[in-house]
Design a protein around this motif. Sequence first.
Motif, mmCIF file in Angstrom:
data_model
loop_
_atom_site.group_PDB
_atom_site.id
_atom_site.type_symbol
_atom_site.label_atom_id
_atom_site.label_comp_id
_atom_site.label_asym_id
_atom_site.label_seq_id
_atom_site.Cartn_x
_atom_site.Cartn_y
_atom_site.Cartn_z
ATOM 1 N N ASN A 198 3.487 111.369 83.386
ATOM 2 C CA ASN A 198 4.214 110.475 82.484
ATOM 3 C C ASN A 198 5.726 110.679 82.558
ATOM 4 O O ASN A 198 6.498 109.747 82.330
ATOM 5 N N SER A 212 7.872 100.754 86.330
ATOM 6 C CA SER A 212 9.146 100.587 85.645
ATOM 7 C C SER A 212 8.993 99.468 84.623
ATOM 8 O O SER A 212 8.151 98.580 84.774
ATOM 9 N N SER A 269 8.053 99.739 81.408
ATOM 10 C CA SER A 269 6.987 99.844 80.420
ATOM 11 C C SER A 269 7.019 101.221 79.766
ATOM 12 O O SER A 269 7.628 102.151 80.278
ATOM 13 N N ARG A 270 6.338 101.312 78.619
ATOM 14 C CA ARG A 270 6.120 102.607 77.991
ATOM 15 C C ARG A 270 4.911 103.223 78.665
ATOM 16 O O ARG A 270 3.813 103.233 78.144
ATOM 17 N N PHE A 271 5.145 103.724 79.824
ATOM 18 C CA PHE A 271 4.089 104.117 80.744
ATOM 19 C C PHE A 271 3.069 105.032 80.098
ATOM 20 O O PHE A 271 1.863 104.873 80.275
ATOM 21 N N ARG A 272 3.536 105.970 79.313
ATOM 22 C CA ARG A 272 2.662 107.024 78.820
ATOM 23 C C ARG A 272 1.598 106.537 77.838
ATOM 24 O O ARG A 272 0.609 107.229 77.605
ATOM 25 N N ARG A 304 -1.904 111.315 86.520
ATOM 26 C CA ARG A 304 -0.659 110.657 86.135
ATOM 27 C C ARG A 304 0.370 111.703 85.744
ATOM 28 O O ARG A 304 0.026 112.767 85.237
ATOM 29 N N ASN A 336 6.725 108.484 85.265
ATOM 30 C CA ASN A 336 6.190 107.110 85.229
ATOM 31 C C ASN A 336 5.373 106.807 86.486
ATOM 32 O O ASN A 336 5.464 105.703 87.050
ATOM 33 N N THR A 337 4.572 107.764 86.898
ATOM 34 C CA THR A 337 3.862 107.642 88.167
ATOM 35 C C THR A 337 2.385 107.974 88.018
ATOM 36 O O THR A 337 2.028 108.948 87.347
ATOM 37 N N ASP A 371 -4.431 106.719 78.576
ATOM 38 C CA ASP A 371 -3.224 107.393 78.094
ATOM 39 C C ASP A 371 -3.521 108.835 77.688
ATOM 40 O O ASP A 371 -2.645 109.700 77.770
ATOM 41 N N HIS A 380 -1.468 98.176 85.772
ATOM 42 C CA HIS A 380 -0.965 98.764 84.524
ATOM 43 C C HIS A 380 -0.464 97.617 83.657
ATOM 44 O O HIS A 380 0.334 96.793 84.117
#
Length: 111
Positions: free
Chosen positions: A73, A25, A27-30, A71, A76-77, A53, A97
């Motif tokens: 996206n 959580s 963040s721009r995870f992807r 992953r 977000n996991t 990424d 991360h």
Amino acid sequence: QVQLVESGGGLVQPGGSLRLSCVASGSRFRVYSVGWYRQAPGKEREMVAVITDLGYTNYADSVKGRFTISRDNAKNTGYLQMNSLKPEDTAVYYCSHLGVWGRGTLVTVSS
């Protein structure tokens, strides 16, 4: 602020499987890599697997062919599927991360 929460650890017999999850959580995870690391009692933390990424993956030699990092996206996991587990896989597994670490989840492989 980025936060990571791991889950999915537990006690499993040799040869068994587990799937670890890491929910991120803040963040721009992807657009960033996600990594799994582990630390066994009395040993230093070591890299287990990393996924970029773009989906490129890298694995420690000790887990190649047995573990799979992935992953989602949209959720977000990040995941770590662990098959053919061995007693030497026993460790606390951490997700990383953006330079942030989760609290870890304990995996114990024992009969």
